[in-house]
Design a protein around this motif. Structure first.
Motif, PDB file in Angstrom:
ATOM      1  N   ILE A   4       0.844  -1.199   0.000  1.00  0.00           N
ATOM      2  CA  ILE A   4       0.000   0.000   0.000  1.00  0.00           C
ATOM      3  C   ILE A   4       0.877   1.247   0.000  1.00  0.00           C
ATOM      4  CG2 ILE A   4      -1.621   1.345   1.396  1.00  0.00           C
ATOM      5  CD1 ILE A   4      -2.981  -1.234   2.174  1.00  0.00           C
ATOM      6  N   ARG A  15      -0.757   8.036   2.467  1.00  0.00           N
ATOM      7  CA  ARG A  15      -1.341   6.751   2.854  1.00  0.00           C
ATOM      8  C   ARG A  15      -2.819   6.936   3.216  1.00  0.00           C
ATOM      9  NH1 ARG A  15      -0.133   1.490   5.113  1.00  0.00           N
ATOM     10  NH2 ARG A  15      -2.233   0.695   5.385  1.00  0.00           N
ATOM     11  N   SER A  16      -3.145   8.040   3.883  1.00  0.00           N
ATOM     12  CA  SER A  16      -4.545   8.270   4.267  1.00  0.00           C
ATOM     13  C   SER A  16      -5.416   8.508   3.026  1.00  0.00           C
ATOM     14  CB  SER A  16      -4.657   9.444   5.237  1.00  0.00           C
ATOM     15  OG  SER A  16      -4.216  10.633   4.631  1.00  0.00           O
ATOM     16  N   ASP A  19      -6.009   5.204   1.520  1.00  0.00           N
ATOM     17  CA  ASP A  19      -7.031   4.495   2.296  1.00  0.00           C
ATOM     18  C   ASP A  19      -8.435   5.006   1.962  1.00  0.00           C
ATOM     19  OD1 ASP A  19      -5.177   2.873   3.534  1.00  0.00           O
ATOM     20  OD2 ASP A  19      -4.991   4.160   5.315  1.00  0.00           O
ATOM     21  N   ARG A  29      -9.474  -3.299  -3.701  1.00  0.00           N
ATOM     22  CA  ARG A  29      -8.693  -3.791  -2.564  1.00  0.00           C
ATOM     23  C   ARG A  29      -8.039  -5.131  -2.934  1.00  0.00           C
ATOM     24  NH1 ARG A  29      -8.514  -2.225   2.592  1.00  0.00           N
ATOM     25  NH2 ARG A  29     -10.347  -0.902   2.377  1.00  0.00           N
TER      26      ARG A  29
END
Length: 180
Positions: A4, A15-16, A19, A29
């Motif tokens: 990721i 990264r957020s 997400d 995913r």
């Protein structure tokens, strides 16, 4: 295949943000460490194009909601106009003007009773006064209840029946040869 963190770095986002793309379903995913960088890039670019074109993202959904509300408002306005033209609705101003004129007329008629009966009551006994006043009140109320009196008040208020004019001839079955 990438993790990721590597996939997020590949598409230049945090990264957020990555997400949030996963949560929104923008990026499919995958198991940990199994992200195909080309697929991630294609999915994010497709999403960004969609947002830029106004078809996706928060701005796109707001635009869609606004368009939906606008269409619904136009539909309601057209339905009201159709109902008005069909005679199912009336303008509030016209009804208020009619009621106001009727009430003012009734008020004036009833306020005139003392003046009309005063000379008749001079030097009379109570029973005779009661009879004169009772007769005058009943006559005034009958006059007020008369449809012709109400029609005259409506005409004085400037209220014209638009329904009658709009549908004039709608019920003239005599002229239609197909009607038995």
């Amino acid at each position: 295949m990438a993790t990721i963190a590597q996939a997020a770095a590949h598409i230049c986002c945090s990264r957020s943000q990555f997400d949030s793309y996963l949560a929104e379903g923008v990026i499919t995913r995958q198991p940990s460490g199994k992200y195909d960088l080309d697929q991630v890039r294609r999915e994010v670019l497709a999403h960004l194009r969609s947002v830029a074109a106004g078809r996706g993202g928060a701005a796109g959904s707001r635009l869609t909601e606004e368009r939906t509300r606008l269409v619904a408002a136009k539909r309601r306005r057209e339905e009201r106009q159709d109902a008005f033209e069909a005679g199912q609705l009336v303008q509030l101003e016209s009804v208020c003007r009619c009621l106001e004129q009727s009430l003012v007329g009734m008020r004036n008629r009833l306020l005139n009773l003392p003046g009309e009966t005063a000379y008749l009551l001079a030097m009379r006994r109570q029973e005779e006064c009661f009879k004169v006043v009772d007769d005058a009140v009943r006559a005034a109320l009958e006059e007020i209840a008369d449809p012709a009196w109400t029609a005259a008040r409506m005409t004085a208020a400037g209220l014209v029946s638009q329904i009658d004019e709009t549908h004039k001839g709608d019920h003239d079955d005599k002229e239609d040869p197909d009607v038995a």
